[in-house]
Design an enzyme around this catalytic site. Structure first.
Site, PDB file in Angstrom:
ATOM      1  CG  ASP A  89     133.779  37.612  77.336  1.00  0.00           C
ATOM      2  OD1 ASP A  89     133.942  37.352  78.542  1.00  0.00           O
ATOM      3  OD2 ASP A  89     134.652  38.144  76.639  1.00  0.00           O
ATOM      4  CB  SER A  90     131.303  32.171  77.955  1.00  0.00           C
ATOM      5  OG  SER A  90     132.225  31.928  76.901  1.00  0.00           O
ATOM      6  N   GLY A  91     134.222  33.642  78.753  1.00  0.00           N
ATOM      7  CA  GLY A  91     135.598  33.263  79.068  1.00  0.00           C
ATOM      8  C   GLY A  91     136.177  32.302  78.054  1.00  0.00           C
ATOM      9  N   GLY A  92     135.311  31.738  77.197  1.00  0.00           N
ATOM     10  CA  GLY A  92     135.770  30.753  76.215  1.00  0.00           C
ATOM     11  C   GLY A  92     136.855  31.288  75.293  1.00  0.00           C
ATOM     12  CG  PHE A  93     138.028  34.984  72.220  1.00  0.00           C
ATOM     13  CD1 PHE A  93     138.084  34.516  70.918  1.00  0.00           C
ATOM     14  CD2 PHE A  93     138.868  36.031  72.577  1.00  0.00           C
ATOM     15  CE1 PHE A  93     138.951  35.072  69.988  1.00  0.00           C
ATOM     16  CE2 PHE A  93     139.741  36.601  71.654  1.00  0.00           C
ATOM     17  CZ  PHE A  93     139.783  36.111  70.359  1.00  0.00           C
ATOM     18  CG  ASP A 143     131.684  29.630  72.382  1.00  0.00           C
ATOM     19  OD1 ASP A 143     132.233  30.224  73.342  1.00  0.00           O
ATOM     20  OD2 ASP A 143     131.671  30.103  71.236  1.00  0.00           O
ATOM     21  CD  GLN A 194     132.403  29.626  67.685  1.00  0.00           C
ATOM     22  OE1 GLN A 194     132.983  29.759  66.596  1.00  0.00           O
ATOM     23  NE2 GLN A 194     132.682  30.405  68.731  1.00  0.00           N
ATOM     24  N   GLY A 221     133.429  33.347  66.473  1.00  0.00           N
ATOM     25  CA  GLY A 221     134.468  32.733  65.646  1.00  0.00           C
ATOM     26  C   GLY A 221     134.726  33.438  64.338  1.00  0.00           C
ATOM     27  CG  ASP A 271     132.209  42.669  71.504  1.00  0.00           C
ATOM     28  OD1 ASP A 271     133.359  42.569  71.965  1.00  0.00           O
ATOM     29  OD2 ASP A 271     131.664  41.754  70.850  1.00  0.00           O
ATOM     30  CB  CYS A 309     133.059  65.041  66.337  1.00  0.00           C
ATOM     31  SG  CYS A 309     132.867  64.071  67.847  1.00  0.00           S
ATOM     32  CB  CYS A 311     132.795  63.862  71.352  1.00  0.00           C
ATOM     33  SG  CYS A 311     134.531  64.249  71.049  1.00  0.00           S
ATOM     34  CB  CYS A 314     135.342  67.432  68.968  1.00  0.00           C
ATOM     35  SG  CYS A 314     136.176  66.009  68.214  1.00  0.00           S
ATOM     36  CG  HIS A 340     137.204  61.569  68.933  1.00  0.00           C
ATOM     37  ND1 HIS A 340     136.334  62.527  68.467  1.00  0.00           N
ATOM     38  CD2 HIS A 340     137.566  60.820  67.857  1.00  0.00           C
ATOM     39  CE1 HIS A 340     136.180  62.378  67.153  1.00  0.00           C
ATOM     40  NE2 HIS A 340     136.925  61.358  66.758  1.00  0.00           N
TER      41      HIS A 340
END
Length: 376
Positions: A89-93, A143, A194, A221, A271, A309, A311, A314, A340
């Site tokens: 990610d850009s670092g903006g958040f 952004d 945005q 956003g 994500d 499950c 996994c 489990c 899990h």
């Protein structure tokens, strides 16, 4: 490159081809903020957990250990031992959510590091250079993350500036990709939509960034305080204006129900820190609903977290054992719980893709929504 294979209503089944491998979509990106999934999960574990894409954080890696050090060590893939696609990610958040005393201007943002208080500047060019040093598969445009609620006037000014920043991001990435010492000269750029919860501003902004012909488009956003219905309404408003031949990413979302509903509305990539964060507190996702492994009723329970499950956790461990580890503060408890939950999320995406392949996604949505949101 994104290839749309099939549609059911607005829901899309596709394949996303990158220099670091192919992604079957819809897909969930597992969040490794500082080049690691919190809870003691390695890149090698992720292969067993069906992870297709890992997401790392530009802001955090710039502050520590430093993107130039990662470049000197051969880039992020080599640094963390992950061969598949990585989105940074850009670092903006983080600049807008973590940094103290930030000042926004046309060039970019001045802010204080949340780690040691030092003054840092980040703008479109700086964000692109950091992400180029990391050598990620996909770089996100820099952004401004607008707070909800925001005034209409401020939102309009902000999205206008974000478009200008995006033009600069694109130019800088093209320059960086042409340099002889660039780690990944095929790095892709995604733009971010945005506009707060103003549908007309969201649409206006989407049209402007779609015209720049980027590698993919994200909706940013959201999941920052608005209701789930407001989020779904925003996706529905923007979706018709998102290029059909480009991949679409809903940032920072969300619960299994959120994901199913967003796929239904035409989103391809997701994500969220939720599966790992919730796991570390004992909240585990199952095909019957959500359980809290810390509850006393699991003290003598020899069954797996989820009998449905397969996994690695489990297959080998009981609820009683994992509860004991969590109560004893053993790191292994967190690790097993995170394993899990990540496997569950990646399997959920697999089942969504199978339902789309077989033309029964609408039925899958109706069946699973009430179950997966239920707390047991």
């Amino acid at each position: 490159m994104y290839q749309l294979l099939k549609q059911e209503g607005t829901a899309r089944r596709g394949v996303f081809t990158t220099v670091h491998g192919t992604v079957q979509t819809p897909a969930f990106m597992n969040v490794g903020t500082s080049a690691a999934i919190k809870g003691g999960i390695s890149s090698y574990d992720l292969k067993d957990l069906k992870c297709q894409v890992e997401l790392c954080n530009t802001y955090h890696l710039h502050l520590r250990p430093g993107d130039e050090k990662i470049k000197a060590l051969g880039g992020l893939h080599r640094f963390m031992g992950w061969e598949g696609p990585i989105l940074t990610d850009s670092g903006g958040f983080q600049v807008f959510s973590l940094a103290q005393l930030r000042t926004i201007e046309e060039l970019g943002v001045h802010f204080q590091s949340h780690i040691d208080g030092r003054r840092i500047f980040m703008g479109p060019e700086e964000s692109m250079r950091i992400q180029s040093n990391l050598g990620s598969t996909i770089a996100m445009a820099f952004d401004e993350c607008i707070e909800n609620p925001a005034t209409r006037e401020y939102t309009q000014k902000s999205i206008n500036r974000t478009v200008r920043w995006l033009v600069r991001c694109k130019a800088e990435m093209e320059r960086l990709n042409s340099l002889p010492d660039t780690i990944n000269p095929h790095q892709m750029l995604f733009g971010i939509n945005q506009g707060s919860t103003y549908k007309d501003l969201r649409i206006e902004h989407m049209k402007q960034i779609a015209a720049l012909d980027l590698d993919g488009y994200a909706i940013g956003g959201l999941a920052v305080g608005e209701t789930a219905q407001e989020m779904y309404d925003t996706i529905e408003a923007v979706e018709p204006y998102m290029p059909k031949d480009k991949i679409r990413y809903l940032m920072g979302v969300g619960t299994p129900a959120n994901i199913i509903e967003a796929v239904y509305r035409g989103v391809d990539l997701f994500d969220c820190v939720m599966p790992s964060r919730n796991a570390r507190h004992g909240h585990l996702f199952t095909w019957s609903g959500i359980i809290n492994i810390n509850n006393a009723k699991y003290e003598l329970d020899e069954s797996p977290i989820d009998p449905h499950c397969d996994c690695p956790v489990c297959q080998r461990h009981s609820r009683a054992y994992i509860r004991h580890l969590m109560k004893a503060g053993e790191m292994l408890g967190m690790r097993l719980a995170v394993m899990h939950n990540l496997y569950f999320y990646n399997t959920l995406m697999e089942r969504i893709r199978e339902a789309l392949d077989e033309g029964r996604f609408t039925q899958f949505r109706e069946e699973q929504l009430p179950i997966l949101s239920k707390r047991i």
